[in-house]
Design a protein around this motif. Structure first.
Motif, PDB file in Angstrom:
ATOM      1  N   THR A 139      32.152  14.204   8.420  1.00  0.00           N
ATOM      2  CA  THR A 139      31.173  13.831   7.392  1.00  0.00           C
ATOM      3  C   THR A 139      29.941  13.175   8.005  1.00  0.00           C
ATOM      4  N   TYR A 140      30.129  12.457   9.108  1.00  0.00           N
ATOM      5  CA  TYR A 140      29.034  11.712   9.715  1.00  0.00           C
ATOM      6  C   TYR A 140      28.516  12.374  10.988  1.00  0.00           C
ATOM      7  N   ARG A 141      28.642  13.688  11.086  1.00  0.00           N
ATOM      8  CA  ARG A 141      28.318  14.365  12.339  1.00  0.00           C
ATOM      9  C   ARG A 141      26.861  14.172  12.755  1.00  0.00           C
ATOM     10  N   SER A 142      25.934  14.127  11.788  1.00  0.00           N
ATOM     11  CA  SER A 142      24.526  13.947  12.168  1.00  0.00           C
ATOM     12  C   SER A 142      24.296  12.551  12.746  1.00  0.00           C
ATOM     13  N   TYR A 143      24.961  11.546  12.181  1.00  0.00           N
ATOM     14  CA  TYR A 143      24.808  10.183  12.700  1.00  0.00           C
ATOM     15  C   TYR A 143      25.463  10.064  14.074  1.00  0.00           C
ATOM     16  N   VAL A 144      26.627  10.676  14.239  1.00  0.00           N
ATOM     17  CA  VAL A 144      27.299  10.651  15.537  1.00  0.00           C
ATOM     18  C   VAL A 144      26.402  11.278  16.603  1.00  0.00           C
ATOM     19  N   GLU A 151      25.103   9.502  20.035  1.00  0.00           N
ATOM     20  CA  GLU A 151      25.341  10.086  21.354  1.00  0.00           C
ATOM     21  C   GLU A 151      24.032  10.417  22.070  1.00  0.00           C
ATOM     22  N   SER A 152      23.025  10.846  21.318  1.00  0.00           N
ATOM     23  CA  SER A 152      21.719  11.125  21.915  1.00  0.00           C
ATOM     24  C   SER A 152      21.093   9.853  22.473  1.00  0.00           C
ATOM     25  N   ALA A 153      21.166   8.760  21.719  1.00  0.00           N
ATOM     26  CA  ALA A 153      20.625   7.485  22.195  1.00  0.00           C
ATOM     27  C   ALA A 153      21.363   7.002  23.438  1.00  0.00           C
ATOM     28  N   ALA A 154      22.666   7.220  23.481  1.00  0.00           N
ATOM     29  CA  ALA A 154      23.460   6.781  24.621  1.00  0.00           C
ATOM     30  C   ALA A 154      23.124   7.580  25.882  1.00  0.00           C
ATOM     31  N   ARG A 155      22.850   8.869  25.715  1.00  0.00           N
ATOM     32  CA  ARG A 155      22.557   9.707  26.888  1.00  0.00           C
ATOM     33  C   ARG A 155      21.329   9.225  27.641  1.00  0.00           C
ATOM     34  N   ASN A 156      20.403   8.590  26.959  1.00  0.00           N
ATOM     35  CA  ASN A 156      19.182   8.101  27.586  1.00  0.00           C
ATOM     36  C   ASN A 156      19.343   6.713  28.190  1.00  0.00           C
ATOM     37  N   ARG A 157      20.550   6.158  28.124  1.00  0.00           N
ATOM     38  CA  ARG A 157      20.790   4.788  28.598  1.00  0.00           C
ATOM     39  C   ARG A 157      22.061   4.773  29.440  1.00  0.00           C
ATOM     40  N   VAL A 217      29.758   6.141  25.082  1.00  0.00           N
ATOM     41  CA  VAL A 217      30.397   6.473  23.812  1.00  0.00           C
ATOM     42  C   VAL A 217      31.722   7.158  24.100  1.00  0.00           C
ATOM     43  N   GLU A 218      32.791   6.641  23.521  1.00  0.00           N
ATOM     44  CA  GLU A 218      34.115   7.249  23.637  1.00  0.00           C
ATOM     45  C   GLU A 218      34.650   7.498  22.233  1.00  0.00           C
ATOM     46  N   ARG A 219      35.043   8.735  21.973  1.00  0.00           N
ATOM     47  CA  ARG A 219      35.503   9.107  20.636  1.00  0.00           C
ATOM     48  C   ARG A 219      37.009   9.288  20.617  1.00  0.00           C
ATOM     49  N   ASP A 220      37.623   8.834  19.503  1.00  0.00           N
ATOM     50  CA  ASP A 220      39.046   9.070  19.241  1.00  0.00           C
ATOM     51  C   ASP A 220      39.925   8.619  20.404  1.00  0.00           C
ATOM     52  N   LEU A 221      39.776   7.362  20.778  1.00  0.00           N
ATOM     53  CA  LEU A 221      40.540   6.802  21.881  1.00  0.00           C
ATOM     54  C   LEU A 221      42.018   6.693  21.537  1.00  0.00           C
ATOM     55  N   SER A 222      42.867   6.801  22.546  1.00  0.00           N
ATOM     56  CA  SER A 222      44.272   6.451  22.366  1.00  0.00           C
ATOM     57  C   SER A 222      44.374   4.938  22.221  1.00  0.00           C
ATOM     58  N   ARG A 223      45.494   4.495  21.680  1.00  0.00           N
ATOM     59  CA  ARG A 223      45.678   3.054  21.520  1.00  0.00           C
ATOM     60  C   ARG A 223      45.704   2.350  22.875  1.00  0.00           C
ATOM     61  N   ASP A 224      46.332   2.959  23.858  1.00  0.00           N
ATOM     62  CA  ASP A 224      46.392   2.343  25.187  1.00  0.00           C
ATOM     63  C   ASP A 224      44.992   2.179  25.774  1.00  0.00           C
ATOM     64  N   ARG A 225      44.165   3.207  25.621  1.00  0.00           N
ATOM     65  CA  ARG A 225      42.804   3.123  26.158  1.00  0.00           C
ATOM     66  C   ARG A 225      41.994   2.064  25.428  1.00  0.00           C
TER      67      ARG A 225
END
Length: 370
Positions: free
Chosen positions: A242-247, A251-257, A262-270
């Motif tokens: 639902t939030y794909r445009s915001y995601v 991610e675009s802002a992060a690529r420039n920094r 950005v880490e998506r859908d992490l395991s609980r251990d991670r």
């Protein structure tokens, strides 16, 4: 042994409400048969494993055309919002066709018009909002309220629970019914890394969505670095379609920094390893109903910062040096904590899972035995 229905609008957003749903199922399954009524494409067993919940024996019922409904609402999400109230209307109506088969219904997705007896766990009142946000979802709320809102008399007969005193106060304002507070389950994260060995970095945990204001986290770190503070940012959370445009924007802002990850859908251990390795946790959603990510920061031995509104104030004991009213205020609070070498001081074990499960079992058993 009773037959209990757990009614939940959707697990597709994989957030705090869904933790409550699946841990509630786990708690009740110890003594009763449990069927989960929900809408969406998420496999409850797979998600439960991510949340470290054991739902062995759980039956799952979805309405006819579930996949069509789920895909349609998801596709319209960027324009209409997640439409959680609509999903609640649909799943509660579907449950009503099966209500005679059950001894008790437990809503873990806010207030619903359910037949007696019922237990209703409220994260945020979803109908008859007294403050509309101007979005399409907000403007449609009166329509969903007409279809799905319970009346005050039915709520007075139900066992109504809330995730925070803030939410309980909102329920009292809207419906004239004040719920008992049962804080959500947040396990202590067993991190023994000394403060001196933790990274001087910020972690933002939670759903990557506009209401979470994740992009503001990047702006805050930009401003801290402009002040000469060597600090980095980890954004760790789920990314619902639902939030794909915001995601994509995040991610675009992060690529420039290079200092933003950005880490998506992490395991609980991670996730636990990430929190246990860093000093600071940041939440950016205003009027957060509880703030499970804030509680996780505290349990991991971090210093947590959050907006000065909502249930997160309860988690942070209303500390003015941890709460902020603006981006500038957040920058100032974090800079001060770094410069003074502030250390965590809040108790780490206030919101444990076993406490939550015990309280939910007690409410279920008391209602079944009435």
């Amino acid at each position: 042994m009773a037959r209990v229905a757990v009614v939940h609008n959707t697990l597709d957003f994989q957030g705090g409400a869904d933790v409550v749903c699946l841990v509630t199922c786990e708690a009740i399954l110890r003594d009763h048969e449990v069927t989960l009524f929900t809408i969406g494409e998420t496999d409850p067993v797979v998600l439960a494993a991510r949340f470290d919940a054991d739902v062995t024996g759980l039956d799952v019922q979805r309405p006819p055309l579930n996949s069509v409904i789920g895909r349609a609402v998801t596709a319209l999400g960027p324009r209409l919002g997640p439409q959680l109230a609509l999903r609640s209307v649909l799943v509660s109506q579907y449950y009503q066709f099966h209500a005679a088969e059950f001894d008790l219904a437990v809503s873990t997705a806010n207030e619903m018009a359910l037949p007696e007896p019922s237990i209703q766990y409220v994260h945020d009142p979803q109908y008859h909002r007294n403050r509309l946000d101007g979005t399409t979802e907000g403007r449609l709320n009166p329509l969903w309220s007409w279809f799905g809102s319970p009346d005050t008399e039915s709520l007075q007969k139900a066992t109504v629970l809330a995730n925070s005193s803030y939410t309980a106060d909102r329920m009292a304002e809207i419906y004239g019914v004040r719920p008992q507070v049962v804080h959500p389950p947040v396990d202590a994260i067993d991190s023994t890394r000394p403060w001196e060995n933790r990274e001087q970095g910020i972690v933002v945990v939670g759903r990557i969505a506009p209401d979470k204001n994740v992009l503001q986290g990047i702006e805050i770190v930009d401003r801290l670095r402009e002040r000469g503070i060597d600090i980095h940012l980890h954004i760790a959370g789920s990314a619902p379609p639902t939030y794909r445009s915001y995601v994509s924007a995040v991610e675009s802002a992060a690529r420039n920094r290079p200092f933003v990850t950005v880490e998506r859908d992490l395991s609980r251990d991670r996730l636990e390893a990430l929190l246990g390795a860093h000093r600071y946790g940041l939440n950016l959603k205003r009027d957060e109903h509880f703030g499970m990510s804030v509680a996780e920061y505290v349990t991991a031995g971090m210093i947590a910062f959050a907006p000065n509104s909502g249930g997160q104030r309860e988690i942070l004991d209303d500390r003015s040096d941890r709460l902020f009213d603006s981006i500038a205020g957040a920058v100032d609070r974090i800079e001060t904590a770094i410069e003074t070498d502030a250390r965590p001081a809040l108790p780490r074990d206030r919101f444990g899972r076993e406490r939550f499960k015990k309280e939910m079992r007690e409410h279920v058993n008391a209602t079944v035995n009435q």
